[in-house]
Design a protein around this motif. Structure first.
Motif, PDB file in Angstrom:
ATOM      1  N   ASN A  23       0.826  -1.194   0.000  1.00 51.15           N
ATOM      2  CA  ASN A  23       0.000   0.000   0.000  1.00 51.15           C
ATOM      3  C   ASN A  23       0.870   1.258   0.000  1.00 51.15           C
ATOM      4  O   ASN A  23       0.612   2.205  -0.737  1.00 51.15           O
ATOM      5  CB  ASN A  23      -0.948  -0.027   1.200  1.00 51.15           C
ATOM      6  CG  ASN A  23      -2.010   1.034   1.109  1.00 51.15           C
ATOM      7  OD1 ASN A  23      -1.740   2.190   1.395  1.00 51.15           O
ATOM      8  ND2 ASN A  23      -3.209   0.639   0.707  1.00 51.15           N
ATOM      9  N   GLN A  24       1.906   1.268   0.823  1.00 51.84           N
ATOM     10  CA  GLN A  24       2.790   2.433   0.885  1.00 51.84           C
ATOM     11  C   GLN A  24       3.526   2.650  -0.437  1.00 51.84           C
ATOM     12  O   GLN A  24       3.813   3.783  -0.813  1.00 51.84           O
ATOM     13  CB  GLN A  24       3.782   2.289   2.037  1.00 51.84           C
ATOM     14  CG  GLN A  24       3.114   2.431   3.390  1.00 51.84           C
ATOM     15  CD  GLN A  24       4.027   2.143   4.563  1.00 51.84           C
ATOM     16  OE1 GLN A  24       5.118   1.603   4.406  1.00 51.84           O
ATOM     17  NE2 GLN A  24       3.566   2.484   5.750  1.00 51.84           N
ATOM     18  N   LYS A  26       2.178   2.038  -3.206  1.00 49.84           N
ATOM     19  CA  LYS A  26       1.074   2.326  -4.123  1.00 49.84           C
ATOM     20  C   LYS A  26       0.873   1.230  -5.171  1.00 49.84           C
ATOM     21  O   LYS A  26       0.358   1.476  -6.253  1.00 49.84           O
ATOM     22  CB  LYS A  26       1.234   3.694  -4.770  1.00 49.84           C
ATOM     23  CG  LYS A  26       1.319   4.817  -3.742  1.00 49.84           C
ATOM     24  CD  LYS A  26       0.937   6.121  -4.310  1.00 49.84           C
ATOM     25  CE  LYS A  26       1.049   7.257  -3.339  1.00 49.84           C
ATOM     26  NZ  LYS A  26       0.523   7.101  -2.017  1.00 49.84           N
ATOM     27  N   ARG A  29      -4.236  -0.567  -3.416  1.00 50.55           N
ATOM     28  CA  ARG A  29      -4.915   0.638  -2.925  1.00 50.55           C
ATOM     29  C   ARG A  29      -5.850   0.366  -1.763  1.00 50.55           C
ATOM     30  O   ARG A  29      -6.429   1.286  -1.216  1.00 50.55           O
ATOM     31  CB  ARG A  29      -5.683   1.293  -4.074  1.00 50.55           C
ATOM     32  CG  ARG A  29      -4.757   1.671  -5.220  1.00 50.55           C
ATOM     33  CD  ARG A  29      -5.449   2.423  -6.308  1.00 50.55           C
ATOM     34  NE  ARG A  29      -6.392   1.582  -7.032  1.00 50.55           N
ATOM     35  CZ  ARG A  29      -7.331   2.071  -7.810  1.00 50.55           C
ATOM     36  NH1 ARG A  29      -7.496   3.356  -7.952  1.00 50.55           N
ATOM     37  NH2 ARG A  29      -8.142   1.258  -8.451  1.00 50.55           N
ATOM     38  N   THR A  30      -6.025  -0.897  -1.421  1.00 50.04           N
ATOM     39  CA  THR A  30      -6.887  -1.259  -0.302  1.00 50.04           C
ATOM     40  C   THR A  30      -6.175  -2.314   0.528  1.00 50.04           C
ATOM     41  O   THR A  30      -5.082  -2.763   0.177  1.00 50.04           O
ATOM     42  CB  THR A  30      -8.232  -1.851  -0.786  1.00 50.04           C
ATOM     43  OG1 THR A  30      -7.987  -3.125  -1.373  1.00 50.04           O
ATOM     44  CG2 THR A  30      -8.926  -0.931  -1.782  1.00 50.04           C
ATOM     45  N   TYR A  31      -6.815  -2.724   1.575  1.00 49.15           N
ATOM     46  CA  TYR A  31      -6.270  -3.805   2.392  1.00 49.15           C
ATOM     47  C   TYR A  31      -7.067  -5.092   2.192  1.00 49.15           C
ATOM     48  O   TYR A  31      -6.995  -6.013   2.978  1.00 49.15           O
ATOM     49  CB  TYR A  31      -6.213  -3.392   3.866  1.00 49.15           C
ATOM     50  CG  TYR A  31      -5.184  -2.304   4.070  1.00 49.15           C
ATOM     51  CD1 TYR A  31      -3.836  -2.596   4.051  1.00 49.15           C
ATOM     52  CD2 TYR A  31      -5.571  -0.988   4.223  1.00 49.15           C
ATOM     53  CE1 TYR A  31      -2.882  -1.604   4.195  1.00 49.15           C
ATOM     54  CE2 TYR A  31      -4.629   0.011   4.371  1.00 49.15           C
ATOM     55  CZ  TYR A  31      -3.288  -0.300   4.359  1.00 49.15           C
ATOM     56  OH  TYR A  31      -2.344   0.679   4.492  1.00 49.15           O
ATOM     57  N   PRO A  34      -5.082  -8.577  -2.282  1.00 53.04           N
ATOM     58  CA  PRO A  34      -4.342  -7.693  -3.181  1.00 53.04           C
ATOM     59  C   PRO A  34      -4.413  -8.064  -4.660  1.00 53.04           C
ATOM     60  O   PRO A  34      -3.905  -7.327  -5.495  1.00 53.04           O
ATOM     61  CB  PRO A  34      -2.905  -7.811  -2.669  1.00 53.04           C
ATOM     62  CG  PRO A  34      -2.826  -9.160  -2.058  1.00 53.04           C
ATOM     63  CD  PRO A  34      -4.186  -9.397  -1.456  1.00 53.04           C
ATOM     64  N   ASP A  37      -6.207  -5.264  -6.804  1.00 49.98           N
ATOM     65  CA  ASP A  37      -5.407  -4.039  -6.788  1.00 49.98           C
ATOM     66  C   ASP A  37      -4.119  -4.224  -7.582  1.00 49.98           C
ATOM     67  O   ASP A  37      -3.684  -3.322  -8.301  1.00 49.98           O
ATOM     68  CB  ASP A  37      -5.059  -3.639  -5.354  1.00 49.98           C
ATOM     69  CG  ASP A  37      -6.199  -2.974  -4.618  1.00 49.98           C
ATOM     70  OD1 ASP A  37      -7.191  -2.601  -5.266  1.00 49.98           O
ATOM     71  OD2 ASP A  37      -6.093  -2.827  -3.388  1.00 49.98           O
TER      72      ASP A  37
END
Length: 159
Positions: A23-24, A26, A29-31, A34, A37
């Motif tokens: 996520n960090q 990028k 974008r969500t938890y 994955p 995303d």
């Protein structure tokens, strides 16, 4: 670290750390899982599309050069191919034409791009089944829809 020797709680903590790091960076974008995303990120990186905000209804990315909107669906194959392993998440509000193209990415067990396709919006409905329960169309990424003359194989572009 031998992943097979750690406890389920330790695995979940490792999973959480990996999701936070992705996520960090990028990449996701969500938890949530994955896979979706990652597919969206991969398509945007490889094809030069711009990702929309998570709250954008109906599409995930757009091409700033053409203005075309893309909904991106993915599956992660971890075993034998079945209808369930190829059924994409529901496509809602199909008649509203909220996207121009559907991109399907099928990952192999190690997250390599096994298959990838781009379908114009009007290619979907003849092959999809409407689900009243899910209030949308269900499409299985298998068979005739993948060899339709309007379907473009884009796997090499994403590898």
């Amino acid at each position: 670290m031998d992943i097979k020797s750690i406890t389920p709680v330790e695995l979940m903590n490792l999973y959480a750390e990996v999701l936070i790091e992705l996520n960090q960076r990028k990449v996701v974008r969500t938890y949530n899982s994955p896979v979706g995303d990652y597919a969206e990120w991969l398509v945007s990186e490889k094809l030069g599309y711009t990702l929309e905000q998570n709250s954008q209804k109906g599409y995930d990315a757009f091409d700033p050069k053409t203005g075309f909107r893309y909904q991106i669906k993915s599956r992660w194959e971890r075993g034998a191919i079945s209808v369930q392993s190829r059924e994409l998440n529901v496509i809602r509000n199909y008649e509203d034409i909220q996207f121009d193209y559907l991109i399907i990415v099928i990952f192999d067990s190690n997250f390599g791009v096994k298959e990838a396709y781009m379908l114009p919006h009007d290619t979907i409905k003849p092959y999809a089944k409407y689900s009243k329960h899910q209030n949308g169309y269900l499409l299985v990424a298998k068979g005739a829809v993948l060899i339709d003359h309007r379907t473009k194989n884009i796997a090499d572009l994403l590898r």
